[in-house]
Design a protein around this motif. Structure first.
Motif, PDB file in Angstrom:
ATOM      1  N   SER A 254       0.847  -1.207   0.000  1.00 25.98           N
ATOM      2  CA  SER A 254       0.000   0.000   0.000  1.00 25.98           C
ATOM      3  C   SER A 254       0.878   1.252   0.000  1.00 25.98           C
ATOM      4  O   SER A 254       1.891   1.301   0.713  1.00 25.98           O
ATOM      5  N   PRO A 255       0.517   2.250  -0.797  1.00 29.12           N
ATOM      6  CA  PRO A 255       1.359   3.458  -0.885  1.00 29.12           C
ATOM      7  C   PRO A 255       1.303   4.296   0.382  1.00 29.12           C
ATOM      8  O   PRO A 255       0.316   4.297   1.114  1.00 29.12           O
ATOM      9  N   VAL A 256       2.385   5.020   0.624  1.00 33.99           N
ATOM     10  CA  VAL A 256       2.498   5.916   1.772  1.00 33.99           C
ATOM     11  C   VAL A 256       2.828   7.313   1.261  1.00 33.99           C
ATOM     12  O   VAL A 256       3.022   7.528   0.061  1.00 33.99           O
ATOM     13  N   GLU A 257       2.912   8.273   2.168  1.00 31.28           N
ATOM     14  CA  GLU A 257       3.312   9.618   1.777  1.00 31.28           C
ATOM     15  C   GLU A 257       4.788   9.641   1.382  1.00 31.28           C
ATOM     16  O   GLU A 257       5.589   8.835   1.870  1.00 31.28           O
ATOM     17  N   LEU A 258       5.136  10.562   0.528  1.00 32.36           N
ATOM     18  CA  LEU A 258       6.524  10.712   0.101  1.00 32.36           C
ATOM     19  C   LEU A 258       7.385  11.101   1.299  1.00 32.36           C
ATOM     20  O   LEU A 258       7.097  12.096   1.973  1.00 32.36           O
ATOM     21  N   PRO A 259       8.435  10.326   1.606  1.00 29.46           N
ATOM     22  CA  PRO A 259       9.306  10.679   2.741  1.00 29.46           C
ATOM     23  C   PRO A 259       9.947  12.057   2.553  1.00 29.46           C
ATOM     24  O   PRO A 259      10.148  12.518   1.423  1.00 29.46           O
TER      25      PRO A 259
END
Length: 224
Positions: free
Chosen positions: A46-51
């Protein structure tokens, strides 16, 4: 009997050595398969926010979700897609909602779509962080006058488009450009030739055994 000792020793030692190399490659195959399975699982997560400060090693393949806008600036990398033929990869400049500029690999376009307009527009993106290793001493220098590049060189592309040295390879995007075909990151480009190597070593062991048997047979025939 003494005539058989040297050929037998050579045959046994040679076969044992070749078989051990084959077994080692089987072990390497299991190790590499486990790594590729981990990479595939990471890519599909699942995608997350851009670090805030992505690391090229720790964050490689990390799935991210972006909300923002393409600026209309892009680079074109000479590329051929199986089943579609020669074309270009579009590497576009993208501004996120928190005003970060990053590179986005939108995918493949045919040769005749290179100059087609792709204006600045809002678009949501799901993709994977990636730092390709495509540059070597044989890679041609980009032809900037014709806007043709020959490999994905993240630092150079970031400098050209004034973005962070961060590349997101699109998996899904909310746009509807019928000529752009996403080319998502996968593990297919990572070499895994250990099975072929194992088969080669085991095959050589069989040949070595056959040659040793023939040698011993020839010795016996001469003695007879």
């Amino acid at each position: 009997m003494l005539r058989y000792i040297a050929p037998s020793v050579i045959g046994i030692v040679g076969c044992a050595f070749l078989i051990s190399l084959g077994v080692w490659q089987v072990q390497r195959l299991e190790w590499k398969t486990a790594i590729l399975d981990d990479i595939d699982a990471r890519i599909a997560a699942s995608p997350v926010e851009l670090p805030g400060d992505p690391d090229p090693e720790a964050d490689r393949y990390l799935p991210v979700a972006l909300e923002g806008q393409f600026t209309g600036d892009e680079l074109h990398i000479l590329f051929s897609l199986k089943g579609k033929g020669p074309g270009y990869r579009i590497i576009a400049s993208y501004v996120t909602q928190d005003d970060r500029r990053v590179l986005v690999d939108r995918g493949y376009i045919p040769i005749d779509q290179k100059e087609a307009p792709r204006p600045a527009e809002d678009m949501d993106i799901v993709g994977n962080l990636y730092w390709p290793n495509e540059i070597d001493e044989f890679t041609p220098t980009p032809d900037l006058s014709r806007d043709i590049w020959f490999a994905r060189d993240v630092p150079a592309m970031a400098s050209e488009l004034d973005t962070e040295p961060v590349l997101v390879v699109v998996r899904e995007e909310s746009g509807s450009d019928q000529f752009v075909t996403p080319v998502p990151v996968d593990s297919a480009t990572i070499p895994n030739d250990h099975l072929q190597y194992a088969v080669t070593w085991f095959g050589l062991a069989i040949v070595w055994f056959g040659m040793t048997a023939f040698w011993l047979w020839r010795i016996r025939q001469k003695r007879a």
